[in-house]
Design a protein around this motif. Structure first.
Motif, PDB file in Angstrom:
ATOM      1  N   LEU A  21       0.834  -1.212   0.000  1.00 30.31           N
ATOM      2  CA  LEU A  21       0.000   0.000   0.000  1.00 30.31           C
ATOM      3  C   LEU A  21       0.865   1.257   0.000  1.00 30.31           C
ATOM      4  N   HIS A  22       1.923   1.206   0.801  1.00 30.47           N
ATOM      5  CA  HIS A  22       2.859   2.343   0.834  1.00 30.47           C
ATOM      6  C   HIS A  22       3.447   2.560  -0.560  1.00 30.47           C
ATOM      7  N   CYS A  23       3.850   1.484  -1.208  1.00 31.21           N
ATOM      8  CA  CYS A  23       4.435   1.575  -2.556  1.00 31.21           C
ATOM      9  C   CYS A  23       3.423   2.137  -3.553  1.00 31.21           C
ATOM     10  N   LEU A  50       8.320   0.722  -7.042  1.00 30.20           N
ATOM     11  CA  LEU A  50       9.328  -0.302  -6.722  1.00 30.20           C
ATOM     12  C   LEU A  50      10.421   0.157  -5.742  1.00 30.20           C
ATOM     13  N   HIS A  51      10.313   1.374  -5.219  1.00 34.52           N
ATOM     14  CA  HIS A  51      11.428   1.894  -4.408  1.00 34.52           C
ATOM     15  C   HIS A  51      11.700   1.059  -3.157  1.00 34.52           C
ATOM     16  N   ASP A  52      10.671   0.391  -2.642  1.00 33.98           N
ATOM     17  CA  ASP A  52      10.851  -0.438  -1.433  1.00 33.98           C
ATOM     18  C   ASP A  52      10.659  -1.928  -1.736  1.00 33.98           C
ATOM     19  N   ALA A 109       8.243  12.224  -2.055  1.00 33.30           N
ATOM     20  CA  ALA A 109       6.985  11.477  -2.151  1.00 33.30           C
ATOM     21  C   ALA A 109       6.951  10.363  -1.101  1.00 33.30           C
ATOM     22  N   ASP A 110       8.067   9.675  -0.938  1.00 36.18           N
ATOM     23  CA  ASP A 110       8.190   8.585   0.029  1.00 36.18           C
ATOM     24  C   ASP A 110       7.804   9.087   1.426  1.00 36.18           C
ATOM     25  N   ASN A 111       8.315  10.246   1.783  1.00 38.13           N
ATOM     26  CA  ASN A 111       8.073  10.768   3.132  1.00 38.13           C
ATOM     27  C   ASN A 111       6.719  11.441   3.288  1.00 38.13           C
TER      28      ASN A 111
HETATM   29 FE   LIG Z   1       9.242   3.983   1.138  1.00 36.43          FE
END
Ligand SMILES: [Fe+2]
Length: 182
Positions: A21-23, A50-52, A109-111
């Motif tokens: 979900l985070h991705c 795909l970052h994580d 975006a990640d944060n």
């Molecule tokens: Fe992340």
């Protein structure tokens, strides 16, 4: 690699629903940012999605991102830009520093996805979320303390004003509110 293939990789390597979900959230924010900045929406979406992708395989945060890029290089033609952004989103551990617009956008975006999610949980919905309210949460460092404020503020290095960034990110996450359950 296209976005559909990227979704297949995520399914293959990430078993945790929470990480998926985070991705997904980072994917839609990255795509929305690309649209605003006239960049390649699919490429940015893939980097977000795909970052994580190695988080389940590699529990040690110090090693994360390296394994993801190893898999991407072996299995896909996603290109240097996406790999660089993924390595740079963990720059304090990989030593790969953010340089490109995509690098700055992905880390922001990640944060911000974590901040919006935490604020949404507090409000029990993403409906009606405003930039002003989110900015207050950004300034209140005790709220969702693990969110890296510095990486969010660096969105300006990708060529976007903070307010525009927050508005874009809120809108992107509202678009998948049903999936997120908020
Ligand atoms: Fe992340």
């Amino acid at each position: 690699m296209n976005l559909e293939e990227a979704r297949g990789l995520l399914q293959e390597f990430v078993k945790s629903e929470k990480i998926r979900l985070h991705c997904r959230a980072v994917e839609v924010i990255a795509a929305a940012l690309a649209k605003e900045l006239n960049e390649d929406e699919e490429k940015w979406a893939i980097a977000g999605l795909l970052h994580d992708m190695d988080c389940d395989l590699e529990p040690d945060v110090k090693q994360q991102a390296r394994k993801a890029v190893e898999i991407l290089k072996e299995r896909t033609d996603c290109g240097e830009e996406v790999c660089h952004a993924i390595l740079a989103h963990n720059e304090s551990n990989t030593g790969v520093m953010r340089e490109s617009r995509l690098d700055f956008a992905l880390s922001a975006a990640d944060n911000v996805s974590g901040l919006i999610f935490a604020y949404g949980l507090m409000k029990k919905t993403l409906d009606g979320m405003k930039v002003k309210g989110l900015k207050k949460k950004l300034k209140d460092k005790s709220f969702s303390a693990s969110v890296r404020r510095d990486l969010i503020l660096d969105i300006e290095k990708a060529g976007m004003e903070l307010d525009k960034f927050l508005e874009t990110a809120i809108g992107a996450m509202q678009g998948i509110s049903g999936e997120i359950g908020l």
